[in-house]
Design a protein around this motif. Structure first.
Motif, PDB file in Angstrom:
ATOM      1  N   ILE A   5      15.747  20.046   3.409  1.00  0.00           N
ATOM      2  CA  ILE A   5      16.044  19.006   2.710  1.00  0.00           C
ATOM      3  C   ILE A   5      15.721  17.664   3.524  1.00  0.00           C
ATOM      4  O   ILE A   5      16.055  17.683   4.667  1.00  0.00           O
ATOM      5  CB  ILE A   5      17.631  18.871   2.222  1.00  0.00           C
ATOM      6  N   LEU A   6      14.834  16.901   3.137  1.00  0.00           N
ATOM      7  CA  LEU A   6      14.412  15.746   3.735  1.00  0.00           C
ATOM      8  C   LEU A   6      14.949  14.195   3.008  1.00  0.00           C
ATOM      9  O   LEU A   6      14.530  14.233   1.683  1.00  0.00           O
ATOM     10  CB  LEU A   6      12.750  15.579   3.908  1.00  0.00           C
ATOM     11  N   GLN A   7      15.751  13.486   3.721  1.00  0.00           N
ATOM     12  CA  GLN A   7      16.517  12.536   2.851  1.00  0.00           C
ATOM     13  C   GLN A   7      15.793  10.945   3.525  1.00  0.00           C
ATOM     14  O   GLN A   7      15.982  10.946   4.644  1.00  0.00           O
ATOM     15  CB  GLN A   7      17.717  12.399   3.076  1.00  0.00           C
ATOM     16  N   ALA A 102       9.935  20.700   4.607  1.00  0.00           N
ATOM     17  CA  ALA A 102      10.704  20.036   3.438  1.00  0.00           C
ATOM     18  C   ALA A 102      10.281  20.871   2.161  1.00  0.00           C
ATOM     19  O   ALA A 102       9.235  21.330   1.733  1.00  0.00           O
ATOM     20  CB  ALA A 102      10.345  18.629   3.112  1.00  0.00           C
ATOM     21  N   ARG A 103      11.414  21.344   1.187  1.00  0.00           N
ATOM     22  CA  ARG A 103      11.410  21.860   0.022  1.00  0.00           C
ATOM     23  C   ARG A 103      11.851  20.708  -0.722  1.00  0.00           C
ATOM     24  O   ARG A 103      11.290  20.848  -2.144  1.00  0.00           O
ATOM     25  CB  ARG A 103      12.066  23.059  -0.003  1.00  0.00           C
ATOM     26  N   VAL A 104      12.628  20.027  -0.616  1.00  0.00           N
ATOM     27  CA  VAL A 104      13.494  19.093  -1.580  1.00  0.00           C
ATOM     28  C   VAL A 104      13.301  17.622  -0.844  1.00  0.00           C
ATOM     29  O   VAL A 104      13.883  17.380   0.385  1.00  0.00           O
ATOM     30  CB  VAL A 104      14.733  19.299  -1.945  1.00  0.00           C
ATOM     31  N   VAL A 105      12.830  16.456  -1.496  1.00  0.00           N
ATOM     32  CA  VAL A 105      12.821  14.981  -0.891  1.00  0.00           C
ATOM     33  C   VAL A 105      13.925  14.173  -1.806  1.00  0.00           C
ATOM     34  O   VAL A 105      13.756  14.444  -3.044  1.00  0.00           O
ATOM     35  CB  VAL A 105      11.625  14.487  -0.901  1.00  0.00           C
ATOM     36  N   ILE A 106      14.888  13.553  -1.064  1.00  0.00           N
ATOM     37  CA  ILE A 106      15.899  12.843  -1.784  1.00  0.00           C
ATOM     38  C   ILE A 106      15.331  11.202  -1.309  1.00  0.00           C
ATOM     39  O   ILE A 106      15.104  11.261   0.188  1.00  0.00           O
ATOM     40  CB  ILE A 106      17.331  13.358  -1.414  1.00  0.00           C
ATOM     41  N   GLY A 143      -2.800  19.754   4.192  1.00  0.00           N
ATOM     42  CA  GLY A 143      -2.175  20.863   5.163  1.00  0.00           C
ATOM     43  C   GLY A 143      -2.224  22.321   4.252  1.00  0.00           C
ATOM     44  O   GLY A 143      -1.555  23.351   4.710  1.00  0.00           O
ATOM     45  N   GLY A 144      -2.430  22.155   2.882  1.00  0.00           N
ATOM     46  CA  GLY A 144      -2.401  23.284   2.121  1.00  0.00           C
ATOM     47  C   GLY A 144      -0.974  23.821   1.849  1.00  0.00           C
ATOM     48  O   GLY A 144      -0.818  25.137   1.490  1.00  0.00           O
ATOM     49  N   ARG A 145      -0.035  23.148   1.961  1.00  0.00           N
ATOM     50  CA  ARG A 145       1.521  23.229   1.764  1.00  0.00           C
ATOM     51  C   ARG A 145       1.494  23.465   0.258  1.00  0.00           C
ATOM     52  O   ARG A 145       1.028  22.884  -0.812  1.00  0.00           O
ATOM     53  CB  ARG A 145       2.293  22.602   2.544  1.00  0.00           C
ATOM     54  N   MET A 146       2.847  24.278  -0.005  1.00  0.00           N
ATOM     55  CA  MET A 146       3.228  24.244  -1.398  1.00  0.00           C
ATOM     56  C   MET A 146       3.772  22.928  -1.846  1.00  0.00           C
ATOM     57  O   MET A 146       4.269  22.133  -0.992  1.00  0.00           O
ATOM     58  CB  MET A 146       4.181  25.234  -1.535  1.00  0.00           C
ATOM     59  N   PRO A 147       3.645  22.468  -3.170  1.00  0.00           N
ATOM     60  CA  PRO A 147       4.342  21.313  -3.464  1.00  0.00           C
ATOM     61  C   PRO A 147       5.810  21.191  -3.447  1.00  0.00           C
ATOM     62  O   PRO A 147       6.275  22.494  -2.893  1.00  0.00           O
ATOM     63  CB  PRO A 147       3.904  21.403  -5.101  1.00  0.00           C
ATOM     64  N   LEU A 148       6.524  20.108  -3.695  1.00  0.00           N
ATOM     65  CA  LEU A 148       7.918  20.241  -3.486  1.00  0.00           C
ATOM     66  C   LEU A 148       8.675  19.420  -4.562  1.00  0.00           C
ATOM     67  O   LEU A 148       7.899  18.939  -5.438  1.00  0.00           O
ATOM     68  CB  LEU A 148       7.981  19.660  -2.038  1.00  0.00           C
ATOM     69  N   THR A 149       9.971  19.311  -4.583  1.00  0.00           N
ATOM     70  CA  THR A 149      10.725  18.585  -5.558  1.00  0.00           C
ATOM     71  C   THR A 149      11.195  17.378  -5.109  1.00  0.00           C
ATOM     72  O   THR A 149      11.548  17.382  -3.659  1.00  0.00           O
ATOM     73  CB  THR A 149      11.884  19.372  -6.141  1.00  0.00           C
ATOM     74  N   ILE A 150      10.924  16.209  -5.630  1.00  0.00           N
ATOM     75  CA  ILE A 150      11.283  14.816  -5.265  1.00  0.00           C
ATOM     76  C   ILE A 150      12.521  14.380  -6.069  1.00  0.00           C
ATOM     77  O   ILE A 150      12.598  14.316  -7.394  1.00  0.00           O
ATOM     78  CB  ILE A 150      10.302  14.025  -5.244  1.00  0.00           C
ATOM     79  N   LEU A 151      13.652  14.128  -5.708  1.00  0.00           N
ATOM     80  CA  LEU A 151      14.845  13.840  -6.484  1.00  0.00           C
ATOM     81  C   LEU A 151      15.084  12.221  -6.148  1.00  0.00           C
ATOM     82  O   LEU A 151      15.950  11.881  -5.042  1.00  0.00           O
ATOM     83  CB  LEU A 151      15.905  14.662  -5.977  1.00  0.00           C
ATOM     84  N   PRO A 152      14.474  11.353  -6.572  1.00  0.00           N
ATOM     85  CA  PRO A 152      14.792   9.814  -6.310  1.00  0.00           C
ATOM     86  C   PRO A 152      16.213   9.631  -6.911  1.00  0.00           C
ATOM     87  O   PRO A 152      16.415  10.020  -7.936  1.00  0.00           O
ATOM     88  CB  PRO A 152      13.528   8.958  -6.962  1.00  0.00           C
ATOM     89  N   CYS A 153      17.124   8.861  -6.029  1.00  0.00           N
ATOM     90  CA  CYS A 153      18.326   8.436  -6.385  1.00  0.00           C
ATOM     91  C   CYS A 153      18.542   7.001  -6.496  1.00  0.00           C
ATOM     92  O   CYS A 153      19.639   6.209  -6.698  1.00  0.00           O
ATOM     93  CB  CYS A 153      19.467   8.804  -5.467  1.00  0.00           C
ATOM     94  N   LEU A 224      11.813  23.042 -11.068  1.00  0.00           N
ATOM     95  CA  LEU A 224      12.860  22.225 -10.149  1.00  0.00           C
ATOM     96  C   LEU A 224      13.616  23.007  -9.173  1.00  0.00           C
ATOM     97  O   LEU A 224      14.005  23.991  -9.464  1.00  0.00           O
ATOM     98  CB  LEU A 224      13.721  21.508 -11.340  1.00  0.00           C
ATOM     99  N   THR A 225      13.493  22.505  -7.885  1.00  0.00           N
ATOM    100  CA  THR A 225      14.337  23.157  -6.812  1.00  0.00           C
ATOM    101  C   THR A 225      15.495  22.194  -6.553  1.00  0.00           C
ATOM    102  O   THR A 225      15.286  21.064  -6.295  1.00  0.00           O
ATOM    103  CB  THR A 225      13.582  23.431  -5.623  1.00  0.00           C
ATOM    104  N   LEU A 226      16.678  22.679  -6.675  1.00  0.00           N
ATOM    105  CA  LEU A 226      17.779  21.917  -6.409  1.00  0.00           C
ATOM    106  C   LEU A 226      18.062  21.977  -4.717  1.00  0.00           C
ATOM    107  O   LEU A 226      18.021  23.000  -4.108  1.00  0.00           O
ATOM    108  CB  LEU A 226      19.083  22.220  -6.827  1.00  0.00           C
ATOM    109  N   PRO A 227      18.722  20.906  -4.128  1.00  0.00           N
ATOM    110  CA  PRO A 227      19.194  21.073  -2.845  1.00  0.00           C
ATOM    111  C   PRO A 227      20.504  22.129  -2.536  1.00  0.00           C
ATOM    112  O   PRO A 227      20.550  22.566  -1.373  1.00  0.00           O
ATOM    113  CB  PRO A 227      19.473  19.485  -2.452  1.00  0.00           C
ATOM    114  N   CYS A 228      21.174  22.084  -3.619  1.00  0.00           N
ATOM    115  CA  CYS A 228      22.356  23.089  -3.481  1.00  0.00           C
ATOM    116  C   CYS A 228      23.034  23.132  -4.998  1.00  0.00           C
ATOM    117  O   CYS A 228      22.687  22.464  -5.893  1.00  0.00           O
ATOM    118  CB  CYS A 228      23.432  22.194  -2.639  1.00  0.00           C
TER     119      CYS A 228
END
Length: 362
Positions: A5-7, A102-106, A143-153, A224-228
């Motif tokens: 999780i990257l915030q 990172a898998r989820v960005v907040i 970098g050829g990495r997998m996409p991720l979920t972005i959760l803007p707050c 969708l991937t949730l942080p928790c």
């Protein structure tokens, strides 16, 4: 330690919201893992906060308020943050964590978080948050990495869609790579979210005091991937009811009270709980809720939900521990009237709203 999780953002709101939820979920074994927090502003005045957020002992969050009419106070410790960085001094490490972990960005970057700056680019360290995010996403793509979920707050309607559209437009102009633009549009998960918790005071150097009520509503979509997992996190098919309830009951109520505060020339130090101790003010607010607001929601089939949310809102307003000053709420008052009152009238054509109309007309 790997941080999935990257915030982006170090606000006291996130400390008492997302960071607390992940911390509690980690204790129950229901989180992706810990958090890396990134300061995007480069504000040297907050340098002490950066280190304190990732201290081994964690940082405090105190929950104070009313639950079912009874006062509660709980002292909690948030230990979900294990690394804290600044884009101004740690850009290479921010990029590495974004690309590799990172898998989820907040994000919660304030009222102007999506604003752009003249002459900004993806070269070096971009200055605006959107350009920083674009540069990091481009590095992840290369970098050829997998996409991720972005959760803007950020408090922006349909915030995921708004941020996605902005980043796709920026990518088309600054990174002329059609494959990357398609990756942003089709593979990255941009979630629409709604957050709601009143966080009244900071604790220095890190920590916060907040009310018991909290919700993080996230609109469901494939991939969708949730942080928790957490009781305050709700994955819903449609954010509209949640957004309308918050905007046209909680936020509208704040604006009505601020309007009364301004009109009466009341004390600079007066808080929401204080003005509602004035029986005439409370009765006026209740009348508007009962005769104008709830009927508007009934028109859309949300009458029962609106009545329940009004009761919850009044309990939150009465929080004896919360010093929510009306002078702060009254900022940008004219714009808030347009969005909260006039917007509600536009959403509910044909519903009689004489009191709201009188305030909007002033």
């Amino acid at each position: 330690m790997t941080t999935p999780i990257l915030q982006f953002g170090t606000s006291r709101f996130l400390q008492a919201h997302a960071d607390l939820f992940v911390s509690e979920a980690m204790e129950a074994g229901k989180a992706l893992g810990p958090i890396t927090i990134v300061q995007t502003s480069g504000d040297p005045a907050r340098a002490g906060r950066i280190g304190a957020l990732s201290a081994t002992e964690g940082f405090p969050v105190i929950i104070r308020g009313l639950e079912d009419g009874q006062p509660v106070e709980r002292a909690l410790r948030v230990r979900s943050v294990v690394r804290s960085l600044s884009t101004s001094s740690d850009w290479a490490e921010v990029k590495r964590v974004f690309v590799e972990e990172a898998r989820v960005v907040i994000s919660n970057t304030g009222d102007t978080g999506y604003s752009l700056l003249d002459g900004d680019s993806v070269d070096g360290v971009p200055r605006s948050f959107p350009m920083k995010l674009l540069a990091l996403l481009h590095a992840r793509f290369r970098g050829g990495r997998m996409p991720l979920t972005i959760l803007p707050c950020e408090l922006v309607s349909r915030n995921g869609e708004v941020l996605q559209q902005l980043l796709v437009e920026l990518a088309s102009r600054h990174t002329p790579d059609a494959t990357f633009v398609s990756w942003l549009s089709e593979r990255v998960i941009w979630a629409n979210t709604l957050v709601d918790r009143i966080v009244s005071e900071p604790i220095e150097p890190a920590g916060a005091i907040a009310e018991p009520y909290a919700i993080w509503a996230i609109e469901r979509q494939s991939g969708l991937t949730l942080p928790c997992e957490h009781p305050c996190i709700k994955v819903v098919d449609d954010l509209t009811p949640y957004a309308r309830l918050k905007l046209h009951i909680l936020n509208l109520g704040h604006t009505l009270l601020a309007d009364r505060w301004l009109k009466d020339g009341r004390s600079e130090m007066e808080c929401v709980k204080d003005i509602l101790a004035d029986q005439a003010v409370r009765e006026d607010l209740m009348t508007i809720y009962r005769e104008e607001v709830v009927p508007g929601f009934q028109m859309h089939g949300f009458g029962a939900e609106a009545e329940a949310y009004v009761a919850t809102t009044l309990e939150r307003f009465a929080n004896p521990y919360l010093d929510h000053r009306l002078r702060d709420i009254a900022g940008n008052h004219a714009q808030k009237i347009v969005r909260r009152l006039v917007g509600f009238q536009d959403w509910c054509p044909g519903v009689s709203m004489p009191r709201l109309s009188a305030i909007a007309g002033r």
